[in-house]
Design a protein around this motif. Structure first.
Motif, PDB file in Angstrom:
ATOM      1  N   ASP A  18      31.783   2.420  20.949  1.00 20.69           N
ATOM      2  CA  ASP A  18      30.800   2.980  20.009  1.00 20.69           C
ATOM      3  C   ASP A  18      30.926   4.496  19.895  1.00 20.69           C
ATOM      4  O   ASP A  18      30.285   5.115  19.050  1.00 20.69           O
ATOM      5  N   ILE A  19      31.704   5.086  20.787  1.00 18.01           N
ATOM      6  CA  ILE A  19      31.827   6.554  20.796  1.00 18.01           C
ATOM      7  C   ILE A  19      33.132   6.955  20.138  1.00 18.01           C
ATOM      8  O   ILE A  19      34.210   6.585  20.602  1.00 18.01           O
ATOM      9  N   GLY A  20      33.014   7.705  19.064  1.00 19.10           N
ATOM     10  CA  GLY A  20      34.219   8.165  18.362  1.00 19.10           C
ATOM     11  C   GLY A  20      34.812   9.349  19.092  1.00 19.10           C
ATOM     12  O   GLY A  20      34.084  10.192  19.624  1.00 19.10           O
ATOM     13  N   ALA A  21      36.134   9.420  19.138  1.00 21.98           N
ATOM     14  CA  ALA A  21      36.864  10.540  19.774  1.00 21.98           C
ATOM     15  C   ALA A  21      36.512  10.661  21.261  1.00 21.98           C
ATOM     16  O   ALA A  21      36.216   9.651  21.893  1.00 21.98           O
ATOM     17  N   LEU A  22      36.521  11.866  21.788  1.00 18.13           N
ATOM     18  CA  LEU A  22      36.190  12.154  23.199  1.00 18.13           C
ATOM     19  C   LEU A  22      36.988  11.308  24.191  1.00 18.13           C
ATOM     20  O   LEU A  22      36.488  10.956  25.269  1.00 18.13           O
ATOM     21  N   ASP A  23      38.228  10.993  23.843  1.00 21.69           N
ATOM     22  CA  ASP A  23      39.038  10.123  24.703  1.00 21.69           C
ATOM     23  C   ASP A  23      39.302  10.700  26.088  1.00 21.69           C
ATOM     24  O   ASP A  23      39.274   9.987  27.079  1.00 21.69           O
ATOM     25  N   PRO A  59      26.672  21.584  23.369  1.00 15.61           N
ATOM     26  CA  PRO A  59      25.579  21.652  22.387  1.00 15.61           C
ATOM     27  C   PRO A  59      24.864  20.315  22.206  1.00 15.61           C
ATOM     28  O   PRO A  59      25.410  19.272  22.579  1.00 15.61           O
ATOM     29  N   PRO A  60      23.661  20.349  21.644  1.00 20.15           N
ATOM     30  CA  PRO A  60      22.908  19.108  21.434  1.00 20.15           C
ATOM     31  C   PRO A  60      23.644  18.146  20.498  1.00 20.15           C
ATOM     32  O   PRO A  60      24.404  18.579  19.626  1.00 20.15           O
ATOM     33  N   GLY A  61      23.416  16.876  20.724  1.00 26.29           N
ATOM     34  CA  GLY A  61      23.913  15.855  19.796  1.00 26.29           C
ATOM     35  C   GLY A  61      25.398  15.574  19.860  1.00 26.29           C
ATOM     36  O   GLY A  61      25.970  14.989  18.935  1.00 26.29           O
ATOM     37  N   THR A  62      26.058  15.987  20.942  1.00 23.51           N
ATOM     38  CA  THR A  62      27.505  15.784  21.001  1.00 23.51           C
ATOM     39  C   THR A  62      27.889  14.498  21.743  1.00 23.51           C
ATOM     40  O   THR A  62      29.064  14.247  21.995  1.00 23.51           O
ATOM     41  N   GLY A  63      26.898  13.704  22.121  1.00 24.40           N
ATOM     42  CA  GLY A  63      27.192  12.385  22.697  1.00 24.40           C
ATOM     43  C   GLY A  63      27.118  12.300  24.209  1.00 24.40           C
ATOM     44  O   GLY A  63      27.626  11.354  24.802  1.00 24.40           O
ATOM     45  N   LYS A  64      26.454  13.267  24.840  1.00 25.89           N
ATOM     46  CA  LYS A  64      26.410  13.279  26.309  1.00 25.89           C
ATOM     47  C   LYS A  64      25.633  12.074  26.855  1.00 25.89           C
ATOM     48  O   LYS A  64      26.102  11.393  27.765  1.00 25.89           O
ATOM     49  N   GLY A 222      28.213  15.073  16.555  1.00 28.58           N
ATOM     50  CA  GLY A 222      28.248  13.627  16.331  1.00 28.58           C
ATOM     51  C   GLY A 222      26.917  13.136  15.782  1.00 28.58           C
ATOM     52  O   GLY A 222      26.854  12.276  14.908  1.00 28.58           O
ATOM     53  N   SER A 223      25.844  13.739  16.306  1.00 28.75           N
ATOM     54  CA  SER A 223      24.508  13.339  15.871  1.00 28.75           C
ATOM     55  C   SER A 223      24.281  13.734  14.402  1.00 28.75           C
ATOM     56  O   SER A 223      23.703  12.972  13.627  1.00 28.75           O
ATOM     57  N   ASP A 224      24.773  14.918  14.003  1.00 27.10           N
ATOM     58  CA  ASP A 224      24.648  15.337  12.596  1.00 27.10           C
ATOM     59  C   ASP A 224      25.413  14.374  11.695  1.00 27.10           C
ATOM     60  O   ASP A 224      24.961  14.022  10.604  1.00 27.10           O
TER      61      ASP A 224
END
Ligand code: ATP
Length: 268
Positions: A18-23, A59-64, A222-224
């Motif tokens: 479900d998480i794009g990128a960030l491999d 930053p906020p919303g980056t999928g942490k 990612g959240s945006d």
């Protein structure tokens, strides 16, 4: 006493897919989290130390948060989400006892990931002027139990924390995070991958140009991107509502016209 919510692995519902990128981050977490939680026997010798603390910052919303849930799911671990607001709203007044209870609970449902969101507000600067005494106690108690994990290689508990303000953490806390992983804003290539992941199960326009969309969204997290997709998905719904409203209006008008012409013919 109110307990923090425990989400069993089977109910987490977020996976790496479900998480794009960030491999690279997925790979590092797999390496750091899987073995200590699934194979504690490998660490009993003494030379190899299991990782007990990982900090995700950015930053906020980056999928942490999403990443923390996904790794718990992949590792088959229970997920306990704690933040200062949970502690203050539900536990205030019980201070150290509650932190102790948190670690006891974590051991009971282990393997466990204790996720501390906005760790800066819970374990921030120790010397901050005006720091509430109760807060200091919570923090010290947390650190004592956290340190205790180091002497128990068989304990399958890991503290994963997230912050947008890593500079608000003091040295003592930073040191306890053996790994600190930056989760930054996505690059243009990563925005493309995230958009593809977000829209993978949606009906999209034929030939949608993901590359162009990615290049138009510089600075988006990612959240945006998720919000952008949700807003776009609402457009046809809004149009449909508008069409229905128009149809309703036409129907009403026709009915009124019919009534008027009926009244007119009655008067003849
Ligand atoms: P905060 O610091 O504000 O708590 P965060 O970094 O923890 O933010 P998340 O809460 O994990 O961010 O992300 C918010 C939402 O954004 C997610 O629920 C998800 O819908 C979307 N999102 C963020 N990053 C990604 C990504 N890489 N792939 C897919 N969705 C993403």
């Amino acid at each position: 006493r109110i307990r923090p919510e425990v989400i069993p692995a089977s109910e987490i519902g977020v996976t790496f897919a479900d998480i794009g990128a960030l491999d690279e981050i997925k790979e590092s977490l797999q390496e750091l989290v899987m073995l200590p939680l699934r194979r504690p026997d490998l660490f009993k010798g003494g030379l190899l130390k299991p990782c007990r603390g990982i900090l995700l910052f950015g930053p906020p919303g980056t999928g942490k948060t999403m990443m923390a849930k996904a790794i718990a799911n992949e590792a088959g671990a229970s997920f306990i989400n704690v933040s200062m607001s949970t502690i203050t709203s539900k536990w205030f007044g019980e201070d150290e006892k509650n932190v102790r209870a948190l670690f006891t609970l974590a051991a009971k449902v282990s393997p466990t990931i204790i996720f501390v969101d906005e760790v800066d507000s819970m374990l921030g600067q120790r010397t901050r002027i005006g720091e509430h005494e109760a807060m200091r106690k919570i923090k010290n108690e947390f650190m004592t139990h956290w340190d205790g994990l180091l002497t128990k290689p068989g304990e399958r508990i890991l503290v994963l924390a997230a912050t947008n303000r890593p500079f608000d953490l003091d040295e003592a806390i930073i040191r306890r995070f053996e790994r600190r992983i930056m989760v930054g804003l996505p690059s243009v290539e990563n925005r493309e991958l995230i958009l593809k992941t977000l829209l993978a199960k949606e009906k999209v326009e034929d030939g949608l140009d993901y590359k162009e969309l990615a290049s138009m969204t510089e600075g988006y997290s990612g959240s945006d991107l998720k919000n952008l997709c949700t807003t776009a998905a609402y457009r046809p719904v809004r149009e449909l509502i508008q069409q229905e409203r128009l149809k309703d209006l036409e129907r009403k008008q026709r009915a009124e016209e019919g009534q008027n012409s009926g009244e007119a013919s009655n008067t003849v």
